[in-house]
Design a protein around this motif. Sequence first.
Motif, PDB file in Angstrom:
ATOM      1  N   VAL B  17       2.980   7.659   7.400  1.00  0.00           N
ATOM      2  CA  VAL B  17       2.311   6.411   7.021  1.00  0.00           C
ATOM      3  C   VAL B  17       2.249   6.286   5.495  1.00  0.00           C
ATOM      4  CG1 VAL B  17       0.126   5.120   7.108  1.00  0.00           C
ATOM      5  CG2 VAL B  17       1.013   6.216   9.178  1.00  0.00           C
ATOM      6  N   ALA B  18       1.943   7.377   4.818  1.00  0.00           N
ATOM      7  CA  ALA B  18       1.863   7.346   3.351  1.00  0.00           C
ATOM      8  C   ALA B  18       3.217   7.006   2.731  1.00  0.00           C
ATOM      9  CB  ALA B  18       1.343   8.676   2.817  1.00  0.00           C
ATOM     10  N   LYS B  19       4.279   7.616   3.266  1.00  0.00           N
ATOM     11  CA  LYS B  19       5.620   7.326   2.737  1.00  0.00           C
ATOM     12  C   LYS B  19       6.014   5.877   3.046  1.00  0.00           C
ATOM     13  CE  LYS B  19       7.096  11.663   1.601  1.00  0.00           C
ATOM     14  NZ  LYS B  19       7.472  12.085   0.240  1.00  0.00           N
ATOM     15  N   ALA B  20       5.596   5.407   4.217  1.00  0.00           N
ATOM     16  CA  ALA B  20       5.904   4.021   4.587  1.00  0.00           C
ATOM     17  C   ALA B  20       5.206   3.059   3.626  1.00  0.00           C
ATOM     18  CB  ALA B  20       5.465   3.739   6.023  1.00  0.00           C
ATOM     19  N   ALA B  21       3.953   3.377   3.252  1.00  0.00           N
ATOM     20  CA  ALA B  21       3.218   2.505   2.319  1.00  0.00           C
ATOM     21  C   ALA B  21       3.960   2.427   0.982  1.00  0.00           C
ATOM     22  CB  ALA B  21       1.795   3.019   2.121  1.00  0.00           C
ATOM     23  N   ALA B  22       4.438   3.573   0.509  1.00  0.00           N
ATOM     24  CA  ALA B  22       5.172   3.588  -0.765  1.00  0.00           C
ATOM     25  C   ALA B  22       6.452   2.760  -0.656  1.00  0.00           C
ATOM     26  CB  ALA B  22       5.492   5.025  -1.168  1.00  0.00           C
ATOM     27  N   LEU B  23       7.140   2.921   0.470  1.00  0.00           N
ATOM     28  CA  LEU B  23       8.401   2.188   0.669  1.00  0.00           C
ATOM     29  C   LEU B  23       8.160   0.677   0.797  1.00  0.00           C
ATOM     30  CD1 LEU B  23      11.523   2.427   1.220  1.00  0.00           C
ATOM     31  CD2 LEU B  23      10.922   2.497   3.667  1.00  0.00           C
ATOM     32  N   PHE B  24       7.139   0.303   1.592  1.00  0.00           N
ATOM     33  CA  PHE B  24       6.837  -1.128   1.772  1.00  0.00           C
ATOM     34  C   PHE B  24       6.417  -1.756   0.449  1.00  0.00           C
ATOM     35  CE2 PHE B  24       5.421  -0.498   6.516  1.00  0.00           C
ATOM     36  CZ  PHE B  24       6.729  -0.194   6.841  1.00  0.00           C
ATOM     37  N   LYS B  25       5.685  -1.008  -0.370  1.00  0.00           N
ATOM     38  CA  LYS B  25       5.271  -1.558  -1.667  1.00  0.00           C
ATOM     39  C   LYS B  25       6.514  -1.798  -2.521  1.00  0.00           C
ATOM     40  CE  LYS B  25       4.324   0.109  -5.573  1.00  0.00           C
ATOM     41  NZ  LYS B  25       4.155   1.327  -6.324  1.00  0.00           N
TER      42      LYS B  25
END
Lengths: 197, 197
Positions: B17-25
Amino acid sequence: MGRIKTDTNNSRKEVIVAKAAALFKEKGYKAASMRELADVVGVEAASLYNHIKSKSELLHEICFSVANRYGQFMESVEQEQISSLAKIEKILRFHIHGMIEHFNEVYVSDREWKYLEDPYLSNFQNQRRTYRKRFAAIIEEGIQKKEIKPIDATTAVLIMLHAISGIESWHRSKQRISGNLLEENMITILVGGLKNE
Amino acid sequence: MGRIKTDTNNSRKEVIVAKAAALFKEKGYKAASMRELADVVGVEAASLYNHIKSKSELLHEICFSVANRYGQFMESVEQEQISSLAKIEKILRFHIHGMIEHFNEVYVSDREWKYLEDPYLSNFQNQRRTYRKRFAAIIEEGIQKKEIKPIDATTAVLIMLHAISGIESWHRSKQRISGNLLEENMITILVGGLKNE
């Protein structure tokens, strides 16, 4: 389809630029097409090209007309013989009016400038940077004269400009207060927060 | 490619989830793909699906973890026996910390929530609306107790939340002041602007 509607105050090109600003705000610069612009202006796409060369010329017109207006305003404020706090209040009111009365243009110049092409892109970025520095310098001056609380001037500029860009959501809200009341409230909070008491 | 790296504080799902947040940002939710996410996590795409069902589940996790955290915080502040101004200061500090320490998640939940699917979308919008109303109610209470200047509470919420979302540009700036100094400056200006003196 027909002639581009104008009134006595606006040339055909100004009408096209204004419609382009509304379209770019709505769809984003990248997604908007010249065909859609022709539709909202109410002419054939070919007629548009009698007035403007390209979509990127339109973005250029919008971004630089806003940037130049801001630059000129800053210049006039710097020369006034008033307190730093009064200068800041003038600048804030100018920005608030811009967000209320020229929302499409200001929104596009604030969000879509990244699609400008060089050398315009770097020129625009420079103008933005310089503008913020001149704004911060007025705050610094006020801190030195003890009119303003000892704060980081760059942060104060950031806070104020972002607070004002929040007027975007005021435009979208259904039960909204009047533009005048919005302006007075913003000035109360933002100028009140700077004042050294 | 290998096992998903975790530490004692985070489950594999939390890492994803944390990596996804970075990618989506970075790329925007729409443009980001599960393949890219697998790349940054360092596993095969197939392994991701052992932990999460879909890209939209990830957006859902991010948006609601932020919204729930904010809702719980508001609840705890409402119950405290402190002045309205002190409550507002606590809420602002909480938001500022969020923007500094959980930037990716907060940014995504603030900008990309519109890609949630119903019923989550309307649930999320309701939570946002309710949160802002509760915040405005604390301001109203302060105005009634004459701790706060007579202003429009909804406008004050708009100003403060947008000023804080400006921390986005602080993250991008090269010569930036420390997070602590940023926080203190924001509190000085924003709380100072509300205070009835």
